[in-house]
Design a protein around this motif. Sequence first.
Motif, short mmCIF file in Angstrom:
data_model
loop_
_atom_site.label_atom_id
_atom_site.label_comp_id
_atom_site.label_asym_id
_atom_site.label_seq_id
_atom_site.Cartn_x
_atom_site.Cartn_y
_atom_site.Cartn_z
N LEU A 74 0.82 -1.21 0.00
CA LEU A 74 0.00 0.00 0.00
C LEU A 74 0.86 1.26 0.00
N ARG A 75 2.06 1.20 0.60
CA ARG A 75 2.91 2.39 0.69
C ARG A 75 3.26 2.97 -0.68
N HIS A 76 3.24 2.15 -1.72
CA HIS A 76 3.66 2.60 -3.04
C HIS A 76 2.52 2.55 -4.07
N HIS A 77 1.29 2.34 -3.66
CA HIS A 77 0.18 2.22 -4.61
C HIS A 77 -0.30 3.61 -5.03
N PRO A 78 -0.47 3.87 -6.30
CA PRO A 78 -0.83 5.21 -6.78
C PRO A 78 -2.20 5.69 -6.33
N HIS A 79 -3.14 4.79 -6.01
CA HIS A 79 -4.48 5.20 -5.60
C HIS A 79 -4.59 5.45 -4.11
N VAL A 80 -3.55 5.11 -3.34
CA VAL A 80 -3.65 5.16 -1.87
C VAL A 80 -3.13 6.50 -1.35
N LYS A 81 -3.99 7.19 -0.61
CA LYS A 81 -3.59 8.45 0.02
C LYS A 81 -2.95 8.20 1.37
N SER A 82 -3.57 7.31 2.17
CA SER A 82 -3.02 6.93 3.48
C SER A 82 -3.70 5.66 3.93
N PHE A 83 -3.16 5.02 4.97
CA PHE A 83 -3.81 3.84 5.54
C PHE A 83 -3.45 3.75 7.02
N ARG A 84 -4.25 2.99 7.73
CA ARG A 84 -4.07 2.81 9.17
C ARG A 84 -4.68 1.48 9.58
N LEU A 85 -4.30 1.01 10.78
CA LEU A 85 -4.93 -0.17 11.35
C LEU A 85 -6.32 0.18 11.87
N GLY A 86 -7.20 -0.80 11.89
CA GLY A 86 -8.53 -0.57 12.41
C GLY A 86 -8.51 -0.29 13.90
N VAL A 87 -9.50 0.48 14.36
CA VAL A 87 -9.65 0.76 15.79
C VAL A 87 -10.69 -0.18 16.35
N PHE A 88 -11.00 -0.01 17.64
CA PHE A 88 -11.99 -0.87 18.30
C PHE A 88 -13.32 -0.75 17.56
N GLY A 89 -13.90 -1.88 17.19
CA GLY A 89 -15.15 -1.91 16.44
C GLY A 89 -14.94 -2.05 14.95
N GLU A 90 -13.70 -1.80 14.46
CA GLU A 90 -13.39 -1.95 13.04
C GLU A 90 -12.62 -3.22 12.74
N GLY A 91 -12.15 -3.94 13.77
CA GLY A 91 -11.36 -5.15 13.56
C GLY A 91 -9.95 -5.05 14.10
N GLU A 92 -9.55 -3.86 14.58
CA GLU A 92 -8.26 -3.65 15.22
C GLU A 92 -7.11 -4.16 14.33
N MET A 93 -6.22 -5.02 14.87
CA MET A 93 -5.03 -5.47 14.14
C MET A 93 -5.36 -6.34 12.94
N GLY A 94 -6.59 -6.83 12.83
CA GLY A 94 -6.96 -7.71 11.72
C GLY A 94 -7.45 -6.97 10.50
N VAL A 95 -7.51 -5.61 10.54
CA VAL A 95 -8.07 -4.83 9.43
C VAL A 95 -7.16 -3.63 9.15
N THR A 96 -6.93 -3.33 7.88
CA THR A 96 -6.25 -2.10 7.47
C THR A 96 -7.25 -1.22 6.73
N VAL A 97 -7.45 0.01 7.22
CA VAL A 97 -8.39 0.97 6.62
C VAL A 97 -7.59 1.86 5.67
N VAL A 98 -8.04 1.95 4.40
CA VAL A 98 -7.31 2.65 3.35
C VAL A 98 -8.11 3.87 2.90
N GLU A 99 -7.46 5.03 2.85
CA GLU A 99 -8.05 6.26 2.29
C GLU A 99 -7.57 6.40 0.85
N ILE A 100 -8.53 6.50 -0.08
CA ILE A 100 -8.23 6.52 -1.51
C ILE A 100 -8.19 7.96 -2.00
N LYS A 101 -7.23 8.23 -2.90
CA LYS A 101 -7.07 9.59 -3.43
C LYS A 101 -8.31 10.02 -4.21
#
Length: 783
Positions: free
Chosen positions: A756-783
Amino acid sequence: MNQKTLNILEFDRVRGWLAEECRSVMGQEKARALTPSANALDVAAWQAETLEGVNYAEAAGGLPMAVFSDIREEVNKARIGVILQCGELLKVSASLRGARTTRDALLKGDTQVGPHLTELAGQLVVLRDVENNIERCIENEDRVADAASSDLANIRRRMAACHARIKQQMESIIRSAQYRDILMDAIVTMRAGRYVVPVKQEFKSRLPGLVHDQSGSGATLFIEPMAAVNANNELKELEAAEFEEVKRILRMLTDSLRPYAKQIEWTLEALAQLDFIFAKAALAHRMNAVAPILSRDGRLDIRAGRHPMIDPTKVVPITLRLGGEFNTLLITGPNTGGKTVTLKTAGLFAVMTQAGLHLPAQEGTALPVYDGVYADIGDEQSIEQSLSTFSSHMRSLVDILQQAGPHSLVLLDELGAGTDPHEGAALAVAIVEQLKQYGCSTLATTHYSELKAYALSTPGVENASMEFNIETLQPTYRLTMGIPGRSNAFEISQRLGLPKSIIDNARSQMEQGVTRFEDVLQSAEYHKEVAKREREEAEALNHEIQILHNRIDAEKNKLEKQRAAVLEDARAQAQKLIDTARRQSDDVVRSLKQLKKTQGDSRDIDRSIQQARDQMREVEKGLRGAQEDEDGAGLETVSPGETVLLRDSQLPATVLSAPDERGNVTVQAGIMKLNTNLKNLARGKGEVKKEIRRQAREFVVRAAPAELDIRGMNGEEGIMEVDRYLDEAFRAGRKEVSIIHGKGTGKLRQSVQDYLRHHPHVKSFRLGVFGEGEMGVTVVEIK
């Protein structure tokens, strides 16, 4: 298998590791006695059972083996009638319980079990009644429980009461003022199993009773008072009764084992074999090993093999082939470059395969089942036997030549070394030729140029070399097939400071042919490196092209399906409008006919009916025209920047270039640039086209859900799926999506986030918080 070879290859260390993974003494015995087999059926069965163990452990998340003891001696005692004691019976009970729980785990659990494990689990006898009876009757290793029998419980109650009476009588004596002066100490003790009190020697006549013992000095006598004799006698009788009852119970429990002695022995053997199999699975996991393919054509193909005795963080994997076009491989290169390790890796992999063990290598590694593996590796000179290095090697080679055959693997280190170079080289060529005629698979290391030339000119013999970095004076330990290596003695010496004049003099001493041969080798190595880099670049480019090609094919197939669905829906809507208009026209015509019956002059009414029919035909013509426009002749011209409709996919596109003389034009639909013709373009007019575009957009959005689940995939599969999904989400206009990779070991999460660090469509990403899946989910913000 040749025991000397097993020692050279250090197979004992592998057996030791295997024994460490066993949970029982019997399993460890099997591990330490493990010997490779030359029977292909045995090897196939052993490999299959190891694979079953690996698959079970991975699926179940652990091993099913319960702890059990080696109770063969106890079972044999029971068979011949020897009464087992409490501790021995508890050992038997624990082992029976271990067999039961292991059987239940394998046969009644949720994890699928292979045929070998199922067969062994079926041999585990369940003796629940015997097991429960022992546990009920035996309290600990030294005592039978009161609940073992009502008689034993009654005897022990009477004994407790008798003890209490005796203690009361004895305590009354030591507390009595009458006997205070005659007692050495005011205590009650025991001698010979009877209660006594310590009396001073000079006062023994004042306390009638039986003398059982005296102190070392003779000053104290231990006397059983006459008042306690009868009670002590009664206690002795009860103790004898208790002993007999305990003996009866132990005999009963021992007898209950006798009919099942043979079955228990089978159970022990099956448990030991299961322990051994799961130890092989655990060792495979520890070495990150794979199941080798058993080749039937004599082909040896080691892919990224790692010698298990080298630190996994430092070992350099080797890839090695033998068989097919050549059965003899001559490995050359500098000292300490890894030639001997390569030989030992190949030999150890062969014996590990034929012992049913998995190999620390990549998938696809294949080895045949050899009749014998023979090795002459290392310096075996002996002062005691007056053997030089050369003599010891020759003795080993004589033995090998006497035993090796068409299905043997022969490993020879520094062939022909230790004597005159010319004679040694000649001997080496002759020995290799003889082994080649035998049909052996031969791996040999050498420094002799004569052997390199022999391999270049002889069918069925191939060169290989160990790489060496002249700049750093360090070996790379990588094996290169097809090219002989150089010893690099001059280059190494010069780098270490040897004067150039000496090196030039040494070069001049070499024969011209040898010098030319070494120059050819150097040139070959250079061109090999160039070819290697070019091949790697080509493979990487080809991989990227293949990914792009697959993505385009997938997009094309998806667009074709969308086009068919959208056109079908548009036709259905047009037909619906036509049907509605026809019903309305029919209603008007019926109303006018009814009016005609009620009025005298019908000419105006006939004209109205005809007008309604004409209008109906016009409506049908107009509506069908909207459909036919989709199949018309296309556009005559377009301008760059104009928005048009692609007729074959029914999706909007932007014109990028003016049409050429043939009517070809470049357009962009989404992320794809296409070359098409004006005949495939249409103006975006009319309600039908608007509906088509709206449904096409809805198709894209539906094709890009808000989250992607890649759990269970490996890193490469997951990245390909994430790449496809991000393209769809970007086209659909989504701003944020979630990628579900699970927690697990974290490897899949790390691979995804690195990508994800080098994908042209990805603006940023983070791990999920409580209720989103925490360490089992990566949330991606798309440009």
